[in-house]
Design an enzyme around this catalytic site. Structure first.
Site, PDB file in Angstrom:
ATOM      1  CB  ALA B  50      -0.891   0.008   1.242  1.00 45.58           C
ATOM      2  CD  GLU B  51      -0.483   4.344  -3.787  1.00 49.86           C
ATOM      3  OE1 GLU B  51      -0.691   3.119  -3.918  1.00 49.86           O
ATOM      4  OE2 GLU B  51      -0.906   5.193  -4.599  1.00 49.86           O
ATOM      5  CB  ILE B  52      -0.536   4.808   3.036  1.00 49.91           C
ATOM      6  CG1 ILE B  52      -0.541   5.762   4.226  1.00 49.91           C
ATOM      7  CG2 ILE B  52      -0.833   3.388   3.473  1.00 49.91           C
ATOM      8  CD1 ILE B  52      -1.865   5.874   4.949  1.00 49.91           C
TER       9      ILE B  52
END
Lengths: 232, 226
Positions: B50-52
């Site tokens: 997840a790019e977070i």
């Protein structure tokens, strides 16, 4: 070294008009909401905000827009995805009316600009954005047969960051995905103000688990855990 | 353009994408239909990024499992699987742009026959000056080893999304390898778009009739296997 301020209002009291402020957080997650609320009460104007979004998932920023405190926003995902929600957003209204200028970067470029700004790097080359409107006006160079864009570093006057735990010396530990942009923003600012949920004494934080070393943090303020339901 | 045939529901586009993913890979899923792929890979040896700032994201969280400090890039509360880890967004994009992500499954507004994609800027939102929501899409498009587009074949208004040249602002040039829609599976090849699979009850001619780019029909054309 004791960097603790008694409250959020004291921590933001001296922020002058015209300041640039980076605000951590990815939608709802890891956003220093109590500091944003304090800035709205403090009333500094003509501000440049550097943050992922202007409203979606974290609407407290709307108060700064309604107070007409913002001149410019530097973001990677500023707007609501849905046109219906967007039409109600004070930020979108202000952008369409030409009252707030917006600069948008790809997420990786956005955070690398801040990292470079905090690390003594003037500029860098990234493949992201080549062949798109992001490349407009930027130097392009070929390295090993691939095109890259030059992007410059970004520094700011203040950063508002959020941490689950922190000590009075400014060492911070984030929790789960609430870390996101906070470490690089802390580096990029002259003055970093940390909103900390659990304020500890020096020695109580595991030194191996510090995500933001205290040298990057000038002010620490204890806040109550904000309560929200993640949604866009 | 009026479509005269039914395609697969969104969930089944996601299932077909899941079948395409290999075990032992790191995968990033974009917002929309791509997110639904996570419903079909439970138990598989696939690690979602997840790019977070997270590896090994689990299913969506519900009720008491919701943790406000744990969301995906679409702002949905998620769970962590054993072996998960957390890091900063800077670290996350380093993985993406650095070529460590095997597959990015993304949505798009348009895809061209050369594999260009245009997914971040919807002109109907009415902003000028090139401002819109880029988020992590451009980094994923240039950084992932393979880009799969999962989308509906047509817009809500019935306009074809697969075109000769994108008219919307680009996310990246020449990056798309595979397009999976409710009607077809199409591979982007140096010769052009190769139609490999069609939805049940849909012919190659049907797909071409709602596609602006010229399709090369594979001699091994099959029905989409689910």
């Amino acid at each position: 070294m004791n960097k603790v301020f008694p409250g959020v209002d004291e921590a933001v009291a001296d922020i002058p008009d015209g300041s640039s402020i980076a605000i951590g957080g990815f939608f709802t997650c890891g956003t220093p909401v109590p500091l944003i609320q304090a800035l709205a009460r403090q009333g500094a104007k003509n501000l440049t905000l550097i943050c992922q979004q202007m409203g979606p998932g974290s609407e407290d920023i709307n108060q700064l827009v309604l107070n007409k405190q913002i001149r410019k926003a530097i973001c990677n995902y500023p707007f609501y995805r849905s046109a219906t929600q967007g039409s109600k957003s004070p930020f979108e209204k202000a952008v369409r009316a030409g009252e707030i200028e917006v600069e948008v970067y790809p997420m990786g470029t956005f955070i690398e600009k801040l990292r470079a700004g905090g690390s003594g790097i003037a500029a860098f080359y990234t493949p992201t954005g080549t062949g798109t409107i992001v490349e407009k006006g930027k130097e392009k160079r070929v390295f090993n047969g691939r095109e890259y864009l030059m992007e410059t570093a970004l520094k700011c006057d203040y950063a508002f960051v959020y941490a689950y735990q922190g000590d009075s010396m400014g060492n911070l530990t984030c929790r789960k995905t609430a870390r996101n942009y906070n470490p690089e923003m802390a580096k990029a600012a002259k003055v970093t103000i940390a909103a900390v949920e659990n304020l500890l004494k020096p020695g109580e934080l595991n030194p191996d688990m510090v995500h933001i070393p205290g040298i990057y943090v000038q002010r620490v303020v204890k806040v109550a855990r904000p309560q929200y339901v993640p949604s866009l | 353009m009026v479509r005269k045939f039914e395609g697969l529901p969104r969930e089944l586009i996601a299932l077909r994408v899941a079948r395409e993913l290999e075990d032992g890979t790191y995968v990033n899923l974009g917002i929309g239909i791509p997110t639904l792929v996570s419903n079909w890979i439970e138990g598989r040896d696939i690690i979602l990024q997840a790019e977070i700032g997270m590896l090994n994201t689990g299913p969506l969280a519900e009720g008491d499992n919701i943790d406000q400090d744990l969301i995906n890039a679409g702002c949905q509360p998620v769970t962590e699987l054993p072996g998960a880890c957390y890091f900063s967004d800077f670290e996350s994009i380093s993985m993406i742009r650095g070529g460590f992500i095997d597959v990015a499954v993304l949505g798009s507004l348009q895809v061209s026959e050369k594999g260009d994609m245009a997914g971040w800027f919807n002109p109907e939102r009415g902003f000028t000056g090139g401002v819109g929501n880029i988020g992590g899409s451009m980094d994923l498009a240039v950084g992932a080893k393979k880009v799969i587009i999962a989308m509906t074949h047509l817009t809500d208004k019935g306009d074809p999304k697969i075109v000769k040249e994108c008219t919307y602002p680009l996310t990246a040039k020449g990056v798309v390898k595979l397009i999976m829609t409710d009607l077809a599976v199409i591979e982007v090849t140096p010769q052009g778009l190769l139609l490999k699979e069609v939805a049940p009850g849909v012919s190659a001619e049907d797909v071409q009739s709602v596609t602006y780019a010229k399709l090369i029909i594979s001699p091994n054309l099959i029905e989409i296997g689910l």
